[in-house]
Design a protein around this motif. Structure first.
Motif, PDB file in Angstrom:
ATOM      1  N   ALA A  56      -1.920 -59.738 -40.873  1.00  0.00           N
ATOM      2  CA  ALA A  56      -2.271 -60.359 -42.157  1.00  0.00           C
ATOM      3  C   ALA A  56      -1.074 -60.635 -43.069  1.00  0.00           C
ATOM      4  CB  ALA A  56      -3.273 -59.472 -42.895  1.00  0.00           C
ATOM      5  N   GLY A  57      -0.008 -59.863 -42.953  1.00  0.00           N
ATOM      6  CA  GLY A  57       1.072 -59.964 -43.930  1.00  0.00           C
ATOM      7  C   GLY A  57       1.732 -61.320 -44.019  1.00  0.00           C
ATOM      8  N   TYR A  58       2.292 -61.785 -42.907  1.00  0.00           N
ATOM      9  CA  TYR A  58       3.044 -63.042 -42.941  1.00  0.00           C
ATOM     10  C   TYR A  58       2.166 -64.263 -43.161  1.00  0.00           C
ATOM     11  CZ  TYR A  58       7.610 -61.107 -41.865  1.00  0.00           C
ATOM     12  OH  TYR A  58       8.803 -60.432 -41.943  1.00  0.00           O
ATOM     13  N   VAL A  59       0.893 -64.170 -42.809  1.00  0.00           N
ATOM     14  CA  VAL A  59       0.026 -65.346 -42.977  1.00  0.00           C
ATOM     15  C   VAL A  59      -0.672 -65.350 -44.335  1.00  0.00           C
ATOM     16  CG1 VAL A  59      -0.322 -65.498 -40.499  1.00  0.00           C
ATOM     17  CG2 VAL A  59      -2.015 -64.293 -41.887  1.00  0.00           C
ATOM     18  N   ALA A  60      -0.601 -64.249 -45.078  1.00  0.00           N
ATOM     19  CA  ALA A  60      -1.338 -64.166 -46.346  1.00  0.00           C
ATOM     20  C   ALA A  60      -0.870 -65.168 -47.402  1.00  0.00           C
ATOM     21  CB  ALA A  60      -1.273 -62.742 -46.895  1.00  0.00           C
ATOM     22  N   PRO A  61       0.446 -65.328 -47.662  1.00  0.00           N
ATOM     23  CA  PRO A  61       0.844 -66.240 -48.737  1.00  0.00           C
ATOM     24  C   PRO A  61       0.317 -67.668 -48.596  1.00  0.00           C
ATOM     25  CG  PRO A  61       2.670 -64.818 -48.157  1.00  0.00           C
ATOM     26  CD  PRO A  61       1.607 -64.584 -47.130  1.00  0.00           C
TER      27      PRO A  61
ATOM     28  N   GLY B 291     -11.788 -51.109 -42.357  1.00  0.00           N
ATOM     29  CA  GLY B 291     -12.176 -49.703 -42.400  1.00  0.00           C
ATOM     30  C   GLY B 291     -11.041 -48.711 -42.454  1.00  0.00           C
ATOM     31  N   ARG B 292      -9.825 -49.178 -42.631  1.00  0.00           N
ATOM     32  CA  ARG B 292      -8.706 -48.260 -42.757  1.00  0.00           C
ATOM     33  C   ARG B 292      -8.636 -47.743 -44.198  1.00  0.00           C
ATOM     34  NH1 ARG B 292      -5.396 -48.185 -38.600  1.00  0.00           N
ATOM     35  NH2 ARG B 292      -3.650 -47.438 -39.830  1.00  0.00           N
ATOM     36  N   LYS B 293      -8.000 -46.612 -44.395  1.00  0.00           N
ATOM     37  CA  LYS B 293      -7.859 -46.025 -45.723  1.00  0.00           C
ATOM     38  C   LYS B 293      -6.496 -46.402 -46.288  1.00  0.00           C
ATOM     39  CE  LYS B 293      -8.349 -41.751 -48.357  1.00  0.00           C
ATOM     40  NZ  LYS B 293      -8.662 -40.303 -48.298  1.00  0.00           N
ATOM     41  N   LEU B 294      -6.509 -47.104 -47.390  1.00  0.00           N
ATOM     42  CA  LEU B 294      -5.259 -47.575 -47.984  1.00  0.00           C
ATOM     43  C   LEU B 294      -4.589 -46.440 -48.748  1.00  0.00           C
ATOM     44  CD1 LEU B 294      -3.527 -50.107 -48.354  1.00  0.00           C
ATOM     45  CD2 LEU B 294      -4.827 -50.607 -50.420  1.00  0.00           C
ATOM     46  N   ARG B 295      -3.341 -46.146 -48.367  1.00  0.00           N
ATOM     47  CA  ARG B 295      -2.591 -45.058 -49.002  1.00  0.00           C
ATOM     48  C   ARG B 295      -1.764 -45.525 -50.199  1.00  0.00           C
ATOM     49  NH1 ARG B 295      -4.918 -40.362 -47.451  1.00  0.00           N
ATOM     50  NH2 ARG B 295      -4.793 -39.983 -45.204  1.00  0.00           N
ATOM     51  N   GLY B 296      -1.292 -46.752 -50.155  1.00  0.00           N
ATOM     52  CA  GLY B 296      -0.483 -47.229 -51.264  1.00  0.00           C
ATOM     53  C   GLY B 296       0.391 -48.399 -50.864  1.00  0.00           C
ATOM     54  N   ILE B 297       0.933 -49.062 -51.887  1.00  0.00           N
ATOM     55  CA  ILE B 297       1.784 -50.235 -51.699  1.00  0.00           C
ATOM     56  C   ILE B 297       3.062 -50.026 -52.500  1.00  0.00           C
ATOM     57  CG2 ILE B 297       1.979 -52.734 -51.986  1.00  0.00           C
ATOM     58  CD1 ILE B 297      -1.116 -52.795 -52.066  1.00  0.00           C
ATOM     59  N   ARG B 298       4.181 -50.393 -51.914  1.00  0.00           N
ATOM     60  CA  ARG B 298       5.467 -50.343 -52.610  1.00  0.00           C
ATOM     61  C   ARG B 298       6.111 -51.731 -52.566  1.00  0.00           C
ATOM     62  NH1 ARG B 298       7.850 -45.351 -53.652  1.00  0.00           N
ATOM     63  NH2 ARG B 298       6.558 -43.566 -53.026  1.00  0.00           N
ATOM     64  N   LEU B 299       6.631 -52.144 -53.703  1.00  0.00           N
ATOM     65  CA  LEU B 299       7.398 -53.379 -53.805  1.00  0.00           C
ATOM     66  C   LEU B 299       8.806 -53.011 -54.240  1.00  0.00           C
ATOM     67  CD1 LEU B 299       4.790 -55.526 -55.788  1.00  0.00           C
ATOM     68  CD2 LEU B 299       5.165 -55.513 -53.314  1.00  0.00           C
ATOM     69  N   HIS B 300       9.804 -53.593 -53.587  1.00  0.00           N
ATOM     70  CA  HIS B 300      11.184 -53.217 -53.865  1.00  0.00           C
ATOM     71  C   HIS B 300      11.964 -54.383 -54.468  1.00  0.00           C
ATOM     72  CE1 HIS B 300      10.189 -50.459 -50.287  1.00  0.00           C
ATOM     73  NE2 HIS B 300      10.053 -49.757 -51.396  1.00  0.00           N
ATOM     74  N   SER B 301      13.037 -54.051 -55.141  1.00  0.00           N
ATOM     75  CA  SER B 301      13.823 -55.059 -55.851  1.00  0.00           C
ATOM     76  C   SER B 301      14.535 -56.028 -54.913  1.00  0.00           C
ATOM     77  CB  SER B 301      14.857 -54.379 -56.760  1.00  0.00           C
ATOM     78  OG  SER B 301      15.719 -53.539 -56.006  1.00  0.00           O
ATOM     79  N   ASP B 302      14.683 -55.673 -53.634  1.00  0.00           N
ATOM     80  CA  ASP B 302      15.292 -56.596 -52.669  1.00  0.00           C
ATOM     81  C   ASP B 302      14.261 -57.542 -52.060  1.00  0.00           C
ATOM     82  OD1 ASP B 302      13.890 -54.867 -51.065  1.00  0.00           O
ATOM     83  OD2 ASP B 302      15.560 -54.344 -49.754  1.00  0.00           O
ATOM     84  N   THR B 303      13.066 -57.569 -52.646  1.00  0.00           N
ATOM     85  CA  THR B 303      11.916 -58.392 -52.249  1.00  0.00           C
ATOM     86  C   THR B 303      11.267 -57.930 -50.952  1.00  0.00           C
ATOM     87  OG1 THR B 303      13.053 -60.153 -50.981  1.00  0.00           O
ATOM     88  CG2 THR B 303      12.928 -60.413 -53.381  1.00  0.00           C
TER      89      THR B 303
ATOM     90  N   THR C 213       3.273 -51.406 -47.106  1.00  0.00           N
ATOM     91  CA  THR C 213       1.877 -51.030 -47.308  1.00  0.00           C
ATOM     92  C   THR C 213       1.526 -49.956 -46.302  1.00  0.00           C
ATOM     93  OG1 THR C 213       1.272 -53.234 -48.094  1.00  0.00           O
ATOM     94  CG2 THR C 213      -0.514 -51.836 -47.310  1.00  0.00           C
ATOM     95  N   LEU C 214       1.036 -48.828 -46.783  1.00  0.00           N
ATOM     96  CA  LEU C 214       0.684 -47.706 -45.926  1.00  0.00           C
ATOM     97  C   LEU C 214      -0.825 -47.546 -45.884  1.00  0.00           C
ATOM     98  CD1 LEU C 214       3.334 -45.068 -47.103  1.00  0.00           C
ATOM     99  CD2 LEU C 214       3.404 -46.472 -45.038  1.00  0.00           C
TER     100      LEU C 214
ATOM    101  N   GLU D  35       2.104 -58.190 -49.007  1.00  0.00           N
ATOM    102  CA  GLU D  35       1.603 -56.813 -49.011  1.00  0.00           C
ATOM    103  C   GLU D  35       0.129 -56.769 -49.408  1.00  0.00           C
ATOM    104  OE1 GLU D  35       3.369 -54.608 -47.644  1.00  0.00           O
ATOM    105  OE2 GLU D  35       5.197 -55.812 -47.582  1.00  0.00           O
ATOM    106  N   GLY D  36      -0.279 -57.673 -50.284  1.00  0.00           N
ATOM    107  CA  GLY D  36      -1.691 -57.749 -50.618  1.00  0.00           C
ATOM    108  C   GLY D  36      -2.545 -58.111 -49.426  1.00  0.00           C
ATOM    109  N   GLY D  37      -2.021 -58.972 -48.550  1.00  0.00           N
ATOM    110  CA  GLY D  37      -2.725 -59.329 -47.329  1.00  0.00           C
ATOM    111  C   GLY D  37      -2.904 -58.124 -46.418  1.00  0.00           C
ATOM    112  N   HIS D  38      -1.829 -57.363 -46.218  1.00  0.00           N
ATOM    113  CA  HIS D  38      -1.940 -56.133 -45.432  1.00  0.00           C
ATOM    114  C   HIS D  38      -3.016 -55.214 -46.017  1.00  0.00           C
ATOM    115  CE1 HIS D  38       1.328 -56.711 -42.665  1.00  0.00           C
ATOM    116  NE2 HIS D  38       2.299 -56.620 -43.563  1.00  0.00           N
ATOM    117  N   ALA D  39      -2.960 -55.024 -47.348  1.00  0.00           N
ATOM    118  CA  ALA D  39      -3.863 -54.080 -47.998  1.00  0.00           C
ATOM    119  C   ALA D  39      -5.320 -54.517 -47.888  1.00  0.00           C
ATOM    120  CB  ALA D  39      -3.466 -53.926 -49.469  1.00  0.00           C
ATOM    121  N   LEU D  40      -5.578 -55.796 -48.146  1.00  0.00           N
ATOM    122  CA  LEU D  40      -6.954 -56.282 -48.109  1.00  0.00           C
ATOM    123  C   LEU D  40      -7.555 -56.154 -46.715  1.00  0.00           C
ATOM    124  CD1 LEU D  40      -9.365 -57.695 -49.402  1.00  0.00           C
ATOM    125  CD2 LEU D  40      -8.261 -59.891 -48.890  1.00  0.00           C
ATOM    126  N   VAL D  41      -6.807 -56.560 -45.693  1.00  0.00           N
ATOM    127  CA  VAL D  41      -7.341 -56.492 -44.328  1.00  0.00           C
ATOM    128  C   VAL D  41      -7.486 -55.042 -43.879  1.00  0.00           C
ATOM    129  CG1 VAL D  41      -6.915 -57.130 -41.926  1.00  0.00           C
ATOM    130  CG2 VAL D  41      -6.486 -58.768 -43.751  1.00  0.00           C
TER     131      VAL D  41
END
Length: 247
Positions: A99-104, A66-78, A82-83, A55-61
């Motif tokens: 960006a998401g799957y390649v970020a880790p 130039g997109r506006k980051l609305r927020g990130i949610r992490l859930h207990s089911d892992t 990212t909005l 999710e950090g990868g999604h947010a950073l990219v």
């Protein structure tokens, strides 16, 4: 209260190089990370770190394009979400989804580069800084607790632990990001083949481009495997060379 000399010592420790860890430590931490990634219960617990990086990868990219980051949610089911706001199509949206799957593993590769220069404490402090930056955008209670616990653990190791413990912790974490980036891609394709993830990142990319979802899953896999190989060479290569196992 810490003295000026004490702060200076911490500063030198942060930006200075630590001693080379034993080769056995590098190999053992890699084996530990592999066991965690390969074993069901440890993976379910530790996978939250992969979700944070994803999710950090999604947010950073999103921010970089130039997109506006609305927020990130992490859930207990892992799982996570990212909005961001902006054009629903175009390069910015495509790169954000990619960006998401390649970020880790890419984060792991950057960590391996720092460890290759023996910047162990710096790596840990960079991790704390990134977690704090991400915390600002978290929009649910579990996400806040997850980041606070993770950040507190990394900070405690960086501030209080011995150099040997710091090295073991840092190498295990980097190995885990490198190895742990591969398994979600395999799981993604398995779920897609069963029709259980119709709105996955790969399928959203398929809707924005001429390429099918399997193409994007394959691209995730190629990037992540390349990062794993490069990271492994950075981490273990010098020791294998010293042992005469590589040219």
């Amino acid at each position: 209260m810490m003295s000026i000399d004490g702060l200076g010592e911490k500063w030198d420790t942060l930006f200075g190089a630590q001693p080379d860890p034993p080769a056995l430590l590098v190999l053992i931490t890699g084996a530990v990370a592999l066991v965690v990634v390969s074993t069901r219960l440890p993976w379910r617990i530790a996978r939250n770190a992969i979700t944070i990086a994803h999710e950090g990868g999604h947010a950073l990219v999103a921010l970089l394009t130039g997109r506006k980051l609305r927020g990130i949610r992490l859930h207990s089911d892992t799982s996570g979400l990212t909005l961001s706001a902006g054009r629903p199509t175009g390069p910015g949206m495509i790169l954000t989804l990619l960006a998401g799957y390649v970020a880790p593993p890419l984060v792991g590769l950057a960590g391996a580069w720092l460890l290759g220069g023996n910047r162990i404490t710096l790596l840990l402090w960079v991790a704390v800084a990134l977690l704090l930056a991400m915390l600002v955008m978290i929009r649910n209670a579990f996400g806040v607790v997850s980041l606070l616990v993770t950040g507190a653990l990394v900070f405690a190791v960086s501030w209080y632990a011995t150099p040997q413990v710091q090295a073991a912790f840092a190498y295990t974490g980097v190995w885990f990001l490198l190895l742990g980036g591969v398994r979600p891609v395999v799981e993604l394709q398995r779920l897609r083949s069963r029709g259980r993830m119709p709105a996955s990142d790969a399928d959203q990319l398929a809707g924005l481009t001429p390429f099918p979802g399997f193409f994007w899953v394959s691209l995730f896999a190629v990037i992540n495997l390349a990062a794993l190989i490069a990271g492994a060479l950075l981490l273990a290569g010098p020791f294998l060379t010293d042992a005469g196992l590589t040219s």
